[in-house]
Design a protein around this motif. Sequence first.
Motif, PDB file in Angstrom:
ATOM      1  N   UNK A   1      44.692 -10.206 -10.413  1.00  0.00           N
ATOM      2  CA  UNK A   1      44.900  -9.795  -9.146  1.00  0.00           C
ATOM      3  C   UNK A   1      43.808 -10.254  -8.116  1.00  0.00           C
ATOM      4  N   UNK A   2      44.460 -10.870  -7.026  1.00  0.00           N
ATOM      5  CA  UNK A   2      43.474 -11.508  -6.260  1.00  0.00           C
ATOM      6  C   UNK A   2      43.676 -10.899  -4.806  1.00  0.00           C
ATOM      7  N   UNK A   3      43.743  -9.378  -4.824  1.00  0.00           N
ATOM      8  CA  UNK A   3      43.289  -8.651  -3.711  1.00  0.00           C
ATOM      9  C   UNK A   3      41.904  -8.175  -3.145  1.00  0.00           C
ATOM     10  N   UNK A   4      41.694  -7.492  -2.493  1.00  0.00           N
ATOM     11  CA  UNK A   4      40.309  -7.296  -2.181  1.00  0.00           C
ATOM     12  C   UNK A   4      39.447  -6.894  -3.278  1.00  0.00           C
ATOM     13  N   UNK A   5      39.840  -6.073  -4.200  1.00  0.00           N
ATOM     14  CA  UNK A   5      39.076  -5.673  -5.268  1.00  0.00           C
ATOM     15  C   UNK A   5      38.924  -6.955  -6.438  1.00  0.00           C
ATOM     16  N   UNK A   6      39.997  -7.705  -6.599  1.00  0.00           N
ATOM     17  CA  UNK A   6      39.750  -8.702  -7.459  1.00  0.00           C
ATOM     18  C   UNK A   6      38.905  -9.982  -6.903  1.00  0.00           C
ATOM     19  N   UNK A   7      38.936 -10.032  -5.522  1.00  0.00           N
ATOM     20  CA  UNK A   7      38.156 -11.139  -4.975  1.00  0.00           C
ATOM     21  C   UNK A   7      36.499 -10.754  -4.686  1.00  0.00           C
TER      22      UNK A   7
ATOM     23  N   UNK B   1      46.944 -14.755 -10.021  1.00  0.00           N
ATOM     24  CA  UNK B   1      47.810 -14.234  -9.310  1.00  0.00           C
ATOM     25  C   UNK B   1      49.260 -14.547  -9.699  1.00  0.00           C
ATOM     26  N   UNK B   2      50.007 -13.667  -9.471  1.00  0.00           N
ATOM     27  CA  UNK B   2      51.593 -13.826  -9.898  1.00  0.00           C
ATOM     28  C   UNK B   2      52.257 -14.468  -8.683  1.00  0.00           C
ATOM     29  N   UNK B   3      51.868 -14.103  -7.446  1.00  0.00           N
ATOM     30  CA  UNK B   3      52.379 -14.809  -6.412  1.00  0.00           C
ATOM     31  C   UNK B   3      51.786 -16.228  -6.316  1.00  0.00           C
TER      32      UNK B   3
ATOM     33  N   UNK C   1      47.111 -16.896  -3.346  1.00  0.00           N
ATOM     34  CA  UNK C   1      45.917 -15.890  -3.585  1.00  0.00           C
ATOM     35  C   UNK C   1      45.779 -15.241  -2.510  1.00  0.00           C
ATOM     36  N   UNK C   2      45.279 -13.836  -2.739  1.00  0.00           N
ATOM     37  CA  UNK C   2      45.040 -13.169  -1.591  1.00  0.00           C
ATOM     38  C   UNK C   2      45.727 -11.652  -1.666  1.00  0.00           C
ATOM     39  N   UNK C   3      46.713 -11.395  -2.784  1.00  0.00           N
ATOM     40  CA  UNK C   3      47.247 -10.168  -2.874  1.00  0.00           C
ATOM     41  C   UNK C   3      47.722  -9.609  -1.557  1.00  0.00           C
ATOM     42  N   UNK C   4      47.595  -8.344  -1.276  1.00  0.00           N
ATOM     43  CA  UNK C   4      48.020  -7.638  -0.079  1.00  0.00           C
ATOM     44  C   UNK C   4      47.594  -8.272   1.052  1.00  0.00           C
TER      45      UNK C   4
ATOM     46  N   UNK D   1      44.223 -18.956 -10.078  1.00  0.00           N
ATOM     47  CA  UNK D   1      45.453 -19.549 -10.712  1.00  0.00           C
ATOM     48  C   UNK D   1      46.834 -18.722 -10.369  1.00  0.00           C
ATOM     49  N   UNK D   2      47.711 -19.155  -9.547  1.00  0.00           N
ATOM     50  CA  UNK D   2      48.558 -18.571  -8.783  1.00  0.00           C
ATOM     51  C   UNK D   2      49.750 -18.748  -9.622  1.00  0.00           C
ATOM     52  N   UNK D   3      50.939 -18.339  -9.325  1.00  0.00           N
ATOM     53  CA  UNK D   3      52.154 -18.358 -10.090  1.00  0.00           C
ATOM     54  C   UNK D   3      52.229 -18.089 -11.383  1.00  0.00           C
ATOM     55  N   UNK D   4      51.202 -17.031 -11.654  1.00  0.00           N
ATOM     56  CA  UNK D   4      50.966 -16.559 -13.125  1.00  0.00           C
ATOM     57  C   UNK D   4      51.073 -15.211 -13.264  1.00  0.00           C
ATOM     58  N   UNK D   5      51.987 -14.935 -14.039  1.00  0.00           N
ATOM     59  CA  UNK D   5      52.091 -13.388 -14.374  1.00  0.00           C
ATOM     60  C   UNK D   5      51.721 -13.148 -15.440  1.00  0.00           C
TER      61      UNK D   5
END
Length: 493
Positions: free
Chosen positions: A159-165, A182-184, A187-190, A220-224
């Motif tokens: 997860x690449x939201x604020x906590x992950x970053x 990041x699955x999206x 990166x950046x999450x919400x 690593x985006x696009x990865x769930x």
Amino acid sequence: MGKATGFMEYTREKTKERNPITRINDWKEYSAPLSDVALKKQGARCMDCGTPFCHMGMELEGATTGCPINNLIPEWNDLVYHGRWKEALDRLLKTNNFPEFTGRVCPAPCEGSCTLAINDPAVAIKSIERTIIDKGFENGWITPRIPTKRTGKKIAVIGSGPAGLASADQLNQVGHLVTVYERADRPGGLLMYGIPNMKLEKEVVKRRISLLTQEGINFVPNTEVGKDITAEELRKNYDAVILCTGAQKQRDLEIEGRQAKGIHFAMDYLTTTTKSLLDSNFRDKHFINTEGKDVIVIGGGDTGADCVATALRQKCNSVIQFGKHPQLPTSRTPDNLWPAFPNVFTLDYAYEEANAKFGEDPRQYSIQTKKIVADENGEVKELHTIQMEKYKGEDGRYYFKEIPGTEKVWPAQHVFIAIGFEGTEQSLLNQFAVETNNNRVKATYGEYKTNVEGVFAAGDARRGQSLIVWAINEGREAAREVDRYLMGSTLLP
């Protein structure tokens, strides 16, 4: 304290905002920083309290009071007053990894607990914070901080939201090798898809991601996880894993007619809109379009407000937001004393825009949706509601009851559900076999360890839906505990 009488000489100046009618015709940020002269005066208003409640960072009366990341607010306020911007930046970055985010989208609980706010408007802390970090980027003061030594320890952040970053940033700086999944597609999450562009332009997010990448973090985006890579692989290939997946399980509305077409979760609406904007400037048409439609948003929070602002920019025919609670008072009530967060009426950016466009505040208070009615094609056409009365029971708790005779029918072709989040998605948690509590990862605050060896959790995935500053707080603290776990001791704060 640079000016002892500053709080008596200067009044609070609000952050500049573009004209509401003008700004709903584009997707640029609606606010702009104050001038250096104005901000110097705002910094001078800080009283340099003996006990600065603004950075106490705790929960009081069920809401956040003060800054959870314990920003050294009086110190950088004083430095700004003296025009020492670079030193102010150094003090700010000691506690906050991403002031460019908090300076734009944080609700500023620090201002609610400002000592000056007992009798006068609070110091403009959020405006000062944003300008400090923006000046840092503009003047080239912020450059990649590349660690000189590497420990060889590998950490996966999910997860690449604020906590992950925040956790990735901290761990990278002490020399660990960090990979963020990041699955999206971005990166950046919400920060990237959940917060609309007019509150946080995505160039600001991409700038920070680029900086973190230059510093050595691998995105690593696009990865769930569970689909593109398994939890077993991650645990095998990394020395530690941190779950920062957020609270993405949206709370649904279970009423008659919910299955009608045209009813969407708020986050789906915001996400597809931002993605289409970034991908093609809406040319791909891969978004929910409310142009010319009557829109109703169910839920009175910030996510609902963002839906209102988005619909306005899509040139909707009308927009209404339903909230179950009564309208807030214009000043603190006896049971909402300082320094608790002020539960008072405010005119958020979206409501200001709707008022300018349609001549009235879009919010409807103390209202409950009873059923949704579809037309012959299964498309939503109207909502049936009733007014509610909030009252205090004999047990001291508050309850709601319907007011007979207040039934009403509202036309709508699009309905967005924004009534909060239940917790994090269970499929990923099941993959790691971590214990949960109320759809949240079970991990003690301050320790962040799950029941699985080497697996930690932070942010909304652990605490539930919360503020960006709590996510950064937990990301930083989880990084500290991971470093201690891997190295036996830690110098991280």
